[in-house]
Write a protein that holds these residues in place. Structure first.
Motif, PDB file in Angstrom:
ATOM      1  N   VAL A 160       0.933  -6.815  24.548  1.00 54.50           N
ATOM      2  CA  VAL A 160       1.977  -7.422  25.369  1.00 54.50           C
ATOM      3  C   VAL A 160       1.348  -8.534  26.191  1.00 54.50           C
ATOM      4  CG1 VAL A 160       3.676  -7.016  27.190  1.00 54.50           C
ATOM      5  CG2 VAL A 160       3.241  -5.238  25.491  1.00 54.50           C
ATOM      6  N   LEU A 161       1.979  -9.715  26.174  1.00 53.78           N
ATOM      7  CA  LEU A 161       1.458 -10.853  26.918  1.00 53.78           C
ATOM      8  C   LEU A 161       1.719 -10.676  28.405  1.00 53.78           C
ATOM      9  CD1 LEU A 161       0.255 -13.737  26.975  1.00 53.78           C
ATOM     10  CD2 LEU A 161       2.601 -14.571  26.827  1.00 53.78           C
ATOM     11  N   MET A 162       0.678 -10.792  29.195  1.00 55.45           N
ATOM     12  CA  MET A 162       0.785 -10.760  30.645  1.00 55.45           C
ATOM     13  C   MET A 162       0.186 -12.058  31.171  1.00 55.45           C
ATOM     14  SD  MET A 162       1.990  -7.681  31.482  1.00 55.45           S
ATOM     15  CE  MET A 162       1.425  -7.297  33.125  1.00 55.45           C
ATOM     16  N   VAL A 163       0.728 -12.554  32.265  1.00 61.59           N
ATOM     17  CA  VAL A 163       0.206 -13.763  32.899  1.00 61.59           C
ATOM     18  C   VAL A 163       0.031 -13.490  34.388  1.00 61.59           C
ATOM     19  CG1 VAL A 163       1.247 -15.329  31.217  1.00 61.59           C
ATOM     20  CG2 VAL A 163       2.526 -14.695  33.261  1.00 61.59           C
ATOM     21  N   ASP A 203       2.062 -17.493  42.766  1.00 66.60           N
ATOM     22  CA  ASP A 203       2.026 -17.211  44.202  1.00 66.60           C
ATOM     23  C   ASP A 203       0.919 -16.244  44.596  1.00 66.60           C
ATOM     24  OD1 ASP A 203       4.268 -18.846  44.487  1.00 66.60           O
ATOM     25  OD2 ASP A 203       5.648 -17.157  44.285  1.00 66.60           O
ATOM     26  N   THR A 204       0.874 -15.090  43.925  1.00 68.85           N
ATOM     27  CA  THR A 204      -0.039 -14.030  44.357  1.00 68.85           C
ATOM     28  C   THR A 204      -1.255 -13.853  43.462  1.00 68.85           C
ATOM     29  OG1 THR A 204       1.105 -12.319  43.099  1.00 68.85           O
ATOM     30  CG2 THR A 204       1.904 -12.752  45.340  1.00 68.85           C
ATOM     31  N   GLY A 205      -1.199 -14.385  42.237  1.00 65.26           N
ATOM     32  CA  GLY A 205      -2.294 -14.198  41.303  1.00 65.26           C
ATOM     33  C   GLY A 205      -2.293 -12.830  40.644  1.00 65.26           C
ATOM     34  N   ARG A 206      -1.248 -12.044  40.883  1.00 67.07           N
ATOM     35  CA  ARG A 206      -1.142 -10.718  40.266  1.00 67.07           C
ATOM     36  C   ARG A 206      -0.683 -10.836  38.821  1.00 67.07           C
ATOM     37  NH1 ARG A 206       1.789  -7.003  44.865  1.00 67.07           N
ATOM     38  NH2 ARG A 206       0.207  -7.330  46.459  1.00 67.07           N
ATOM     39  N   TRP A 207      -1.032  -9.834  38.006  1.00 65.99           N
ATOM     40  CA  TRP A 207      -0.587  -9.794  36.619  1.00 65.99           C
ATOM     41  C   TRP A 207       0.896  -9.453  36.572  1.00 65.99           C
ATOM     42  CZ3 TRP A 207      -3.427 -11.790  32.946  1.00 65.99           C
ATOM     43  CH2 TRP A 207      -4.795 -11.851  33.113  1.00 65.99           C
ATOM     44  N   VAL A 208       1.656 -10.242  35.809  1.00 69.73           N
ATOM     45  CA  VAL A 208       3.103 -10.039  35.698  1.00 69.73           C
ATOM     46  C   VAL A 208       3.541 -10.283  34.263  1.00 69.73           C
ATOM     47  CG1 VAL A 208       3.575 -10.702  38.090  1.00 69.73           C
ATOM     48  CG2 VAL A 208       3.608 -12.450  36.309  1.00 69.73           C
ATOM     49  N   ASN A 209       4.728  -9.795  33.912  1.00 70.83           N
ATOM     50  CA  ASN A 209       5.353 -10.137  32.640  1.00 70.83           C
ATOM     51  C   ASN A 209       6.083 -11.456  32.814  1.00 70.83           C
ATOM     52  OD1 ASN A 209       4.860  -7.888  30.879  1.00 70.83           O
ATOM     53  ND2 ASN A 209       6.150  -6.696  32.233  1.00 70.83           N
ATOM     54  N   ALA A 264      12.033 -11.992  28.888  1.00 71.15           N
ATOM     55  CA  ALA A 264      11.267 -12.106  27.653  1.00 71.15           C
ATOM     56  C   ALA A 264      10.126 -11.106  27.717  1.00 71.15           C
ATOM     57  CB  ALA A 264      10.707 -13.517  27.508  1.00 71.15           C
ATOM     58  N   LEU A 265       9.874 -10.452  26.628  1.00 69.20           N
ATOM     59  CA  LEU A 265       8.727  -9.561  26.548  1.00 69.20           C
ATOM     60  C   LEU A 265       7.936  -9.943  25.302  1.00 69.20           C
ATOM     61  CD1 LEU A 265       7.168  -7.237  27.772  1.00 69.20           C
ATOM     62  CD2 LEU A 265       8.581  -5.675  26.424  1.00 69.20           C
ATOM     63  N   PRO A 266       7.065 -10.961  25.426  1.00 66.40           N
ATOM     64  CA  PRO A 266       6.268 -11.382  24.277  1.00 66.40           C
ATOM     65  C   PRO A 266       5.292 -10.283  23.872  1.00 66.40           C
ATOM     66  CG  PRO A 266       6.205 -13.017  26.035  1.00 66.40           C
ATOM     67  CD  PRO A 266       6.810 -11.780  26.595  1.00 66.40           C
ATOM     68  N   MET A 267       5.436  -9.815  22.631  1.00 63.81           N
ATOM     69  CA  MET A 267       4.561  -8.746  22.165  1.00 63.81           C
ATOM     70  C   MET A 267       4.328  -8.883  20.669  1.00 63.81           C
ATOM     71  SD  MET A 267       7.134  -5.560  22.404  1.00 63.81           S
ATOM     72  CE  MET A 267       8.559  -5.463  21.356  1.00 63.81           C
ATOM     73  N   ARG A 268       3.288  -8.203  20.202  1.00 61.39           N
ATOM     74  CA  ARG A 268       2.974  -8.191  18.772  1.00 61.39           C
ATOM     75  C   ARG A 268       2.094  -6.989  18.488  1.00 61.39           C
ATOM     76  NH1 ARG A 268      -2.302  -9.910  17.465  1.00 61.39           N
ATOM     77  NH2 ARG A 268      -3.403 -10.778  19.240  1.00 61.39           N
ATOM     78  N   TRP A 269       2.054  -6.602  17.239  1.00 61.43           N
ATOM     79  CA  TRP A 269       1.140  -5.558  16.781  1.00 61.43           C
ATOM     80  C   TRP A 269      -0.103  -6.259  16.263  1.00 61.43           C
ATOM     81  CZ3 TRP A 269       2.395  -0.765  18.006  1.00 61.43           C
ATOM     82  CH2 TRP A 269       3.734  -0.459  18.220  1.00 61.43           C
TER      83      TRP A 269
END
Length: 54
Positions: free
Chosen positions: A25-28, A32-38, A12-17
């Motif tokens: 683009v939604l990143m969370v 586990d690592t606390g890193r930003w991911v899709n 899934a690539l949640p995105m909007r203009w």
């Protein structure tokens, strides 16, 4: 992969203009690592994975 092999893939690539025309683009952060991911999905048994109903 050869011609006769297939792979299942779910994503899934949640995105909007936004109002100014910028692509957002939604990143969370990962648990586990606390890193930003899709965010990504997973296969669920018994569910139709993107194929239109017949």
């Amino acid at each position: 992969m050869g011609d006769s092999e297939t792979a299942d893939q779910i994503a899934a690539l949640p995105m909007r203009w936004d109002k100014t025309g910028k692509l957002r683009v939604l990143m969370v952060t990962s648990r586990d690592t606390g890193r930003w991911v899709n965010p990504k999905g997973r296969l669920v048994d018994g569910k139709n994975h993107g194929m239109p109903p017949k």
